[in-house]
Design a protein around this motif. Structure first.
Motif, PDB file in Angstrom:
ATOM      1  N   GLN A  89       1.284  -1.336   0.018  1.00  0.00           N
ATOM      2  CA  GLN A  89       0.024   0.114   0.306  1.00  0.00           C
ATOM      3  C   GLN A  89       1.090   0.944  -0.010  1.00  0.00           C
ATOM      4  O   GLN A  89       0.922   2.336  -0.851  1.00  0.00           O
ATOM      5  N   GLU A  90       2.076   1.425   0.446  1.00  0.00           N
ATOM      6  CA  GLU A  90       2.953   2.195   0.750  1.00  0.00           C
ATOM      7  C   GLU A  90       3.556   2.606  -0.768  1.00  0.00           C
ATOM      8  O   GLU A  90       3.989   3.226  -0.475  1.00  0.00           O
ATOM      9  N   ILE A  91       3.310   1.299  -1.575  1.00  0.00           N
ATOM     10  CA  ILE A  91       4.732   1.896  -2.667  1.00  0.00           C
ATOM     11  C   ILE A  91       4.150   2.743  -3.806  1.00  0.00           C
ATOM     12  O   ILE A  91       4.920   2.973  -4.255  1.00  0.00           O
ATOM     13  N   GLN A  92       3.202   3.497  -3.642  1.00  0.00           N
ATOM     14  CA  GLN A  92       2.603   4.447  -4.004  1.00  0.00           C
ATOM     15  C   GLN A  92       3.081   5.822  -4.027  1.00  0.00           C
ATOM     16  O   GLN A  92       3.307   6.489  -4.157  1.00  0.00           O
ATOM     17  N   HIS A  93       3.642   6.038  -3.247  1.00  0.00           N
ATOM     18  CA  HIS A  93       4.237   6.832  -2.774  1.00  0.00           C
ATOM     19  C   HIS A  93       5.898   7.461  -2.954  1.00  0.00           C
ATOM     20  O   HIS A  93       6.598   8.121  -2.399  1.00  0.00           O
ATOM     21  N   HIS A  94       6.392   6.252  -3.311  1.00  0.00           N
ATOM     22  CA  HIS A  94       8.214   5.746  -3.203  1.00  0.00           C
ATOM     23  C   HIS A  94       8.762   5.804  -5.194  1.00  0.00           C
ATOM     24  O   HIS A  94       8.515   4.302  -5.270  1.00  0.00           O
ATOM     25  N   PRO A  95       8.002   6.872  -5.931  1.00  0.00           N
ATOM     26  CA  PRO A  95       7.978   5.899  -7.274  1.00  0.00           C
ATOM     27  C   PRO A  95      10.079   5.519  -7.611  1.00  0.00           C
ATOM     28  O   PRO A  95      10.973   6.790  -6.756  1.00  0.00           O
ATOM     29  N   ALA A  96      10.130   5.190  -8.388  1.00  0.00           N
ATOM     30  CA  ALA A  96      11.276   4.193  -8.157  1.00  0.00           C
ATOM     31  C   ALA A  96      11.750   4.246 -10.028  1.00  0.00           C
ATOM     32  O   ALA A  96      10.398   3.141 -10.896  1.00  0.00           O
ATOM     33  N   PRO A  97      12.744   3.494 -10.574  1.00  0.00           N
ATOM     34  CA  PRO A  97      13.059   3.207 -11.823  1.00  0.00           C
ATOM     35  C   PRO A  97      12.619   1.819 -11.972  1.00  0.00           C
ATOM     36  O   PRO A  97      12.229   1.353 -12.659  1.00  0.00           O
ATOM     37  N   ASP A  98      12.876   1.068 -10.823  1.00  0.00           N
ATOM     38  CA  ASP A  98      12.389  -0.705 -10.787  1.00  0.00           C
ATOM     39  C   ASP A  98      11.046  -0.665  -9.696  1.00  0.00           C
ATOM     40  O   ASP A  98      11.387  -0.042  -8.763  1.00  0.00           O
ATOM     41  N   ALA A  99      10.673  -1.215  -9.664  1.00  0.00           N
ATOM     42  CA  ALA A  99       9.410  -2.108  -8.616  1.00  0.00           C
ATOM     43  C   ALA A  99      10.045  -2.103  -7.838  1.00  0.00           C
ATOM     44  O   ALA A  99       9.882  -2.753  -6.382  1.00  0.00           O
ATOM     45  N   GLU A 100      11.697  -3.179  -6.845  1.00  0.00           N
ATOM     46  CA  GLU A 100      11.416  -4.116  -6.706  1.00  0.00           C
ATOM     47  C   GLU A 100      12.520  -2.336  -5.507  1.00  0.00           C
ATOM     48  O   GLU A 100      12.708  -2.512  -3.986  1.00  0.00           O
ATOM     49  N   THR A 101      13.698  -1.653  -6.477  1.00  0.00           N
ATOM     50  CA  THR A 101      13.468  -0.360  -5.203  1.00  0.00           C
ATOM     51  C   THR A 101      12.283   0.874  -5.148  1.00  0.00           C
ATOM     52  O   THR A 101      12.830   0.854  -3.356  1.00  0.00           O
ATOM     53  N   ALA A 102      11.653   0.685  -5.257  1.00  0.00           N
ATOM     54  CA  ALA A 102      10.314   0.801  -4.525  1.00  0.00           C
ATOM     55  C   ALA A 102       9.861   0.573  -3.710  1.00  0.00           C
ATOM     56  O   ALA A 102       9.320   0.881  -2.224  1.00  0.00           O
ATOM     57  N   TRP A 103       9.466  -1.353  -3.634  1.00  0.00           N
ATOM     58  CA  TRP A 103       8.924  -2.074  -2.280  1.00  0.00           C
ATOM     59  C   TRP A 103      10.547  -2.030  -0.911  1.00  0.00           C
ATOM     60  O   TRP A 103       9.798  -1.319  -0.420  1.00  0.00           O
TER      61      TRP A 103
END
Length: 302
Positions: A61-75
């Motif tokens: 749920q929190e991941i939407q607030h953390h844009p990143a170049p890839d999903a793993e980094t955002a997680w």
């Protein structure tokens, strides 16, 4: 001084780039947008703060607030943010921080957890107030930051080719040159020609592009605009990927450097906020080093 307490990102706040302002030629009704970033299953173990689990559902749920170049980094960034939040909540409760200690200057009530974190950080992190000499040094070293932008009040007429082949572009070019010959530097003739011939939505405003800053138009158009005198119309059409442009510069307002007195308070606020942000990051790192964090690393800790 009022400070925004970002309890998730306690380092120097990253400045997101301002949205690119485009001319009406560049905007359109294409719709859509980037696909949402869906996190993959985490490759690290469970995340815990002193035995309290940060659940995968909360991280997702929190991941939407953390844009990143890839999903793993955002997680990872989302997991770290929630771990910091849980760490601060535990410390606030241990320290006996009460909700009444928090609350903003407008008197609005924060949710309890945010209020607890707010109160803890306000109590533990004290910024260093910058002196006059420090503010002056920053001003002298960053004069370019305190200069108002040069503004170009401009208009254009877009002549679009009827096809993609060079013959179509050549016909559009000749049409644009003919219009230039008819309007000269006459502002009223330019406005009438824009309404009659321009393929851009700005035609309804006599071709007006409003006040343009450097970098807001495609380079070839802005370079040609810079070369025009005030109240001048281009003598040759300028090509872009949209078609041929007939440009007019109504006036140019040169930027000016603001005086130190004009920006002194702004500089002091910025330096104090930076001091607070650095202090908060150090406080969190120290707190993390004294507690048991599993599954994620908080910057500043070994």
């Amino acid at each position: 001084m009022s400070r925004r307490l970002d309890v998730i990102n306690l380092g120097d706040p990253a400045q997101r780039p301002a949205p690119k302002m485009m001319s009406s030629c560049e905007t359109g009704g294409c719709g859509g947008g980037p696909e949402p970033l869906i996190p993959p299953p985490p490759t690290f173990g469970e995340v815990r703060v002193n035995g309290v689990e940060i659940t995968p559902e909360a991280i997702a749920q929190e991941i939407q607030h953390h844009p990143a170049p890839d999903a793993e980094t955002a997680w990872v960034e989302a997991a770290r943010a929630l771990a910091v939040r849980e760490l601060l909540l535990q410390e606030a409760r241990r320290a006996g921080i009460s909700v009444s200690q928090a609350g903003d200057e407008a008197g609005r009530t924060e949710v309890e957890e945010d209020a607890l974190i707010h109160g803890l950080l306000e109590e533990q992190v004290l910024p260093v107030e910058p002196g006059e000499s420090e503010c002056r040094r920053y001003y002298d070293a960053n004069l370019d930051r305190f200069r108002t932008p040069t503004l170009f009040e401009a208009a254009h007429i877009l002549i679009e080719p009827d096809g993609v082949d060079e013959d179509a572009w050549t016909l559009a070019f000749e049409r644009a040159r003919k219009i230039i010959g008819e309007i000269g530097d006459d502002a009223s003739k330019f406005a009438a020609a824009a309404r009659a011939h321009s393929g851009c939505a700005s035609a309804q405003q006599d071709g007006s592009l409003g006040q343009i800053r450097r970098g807001e138009l495609v380079p070839e158009i802005h370079s040609a605009l810079e070369a025009l005198p005030d109240c001048g119309t281009s003598r040759e059409p300028v090509r872009s990927r949209f078609g041929w442009h007939i440009l007019r510069l109504h006036r140019r307002n040169e930027g000016r450097t603001m005086t130190f007195d004009m920006v002194r308070e702004r500089i002091a606020d910025m330096l104090e906020a930076r001091s607070w942000s650095i202090g908060a990051a150090r406080y969190v790192a120290d707190l993390a080093a004294r507690n048991h964090i599993e599954g994620i690393r908080i910057e500043g800790t070994s």
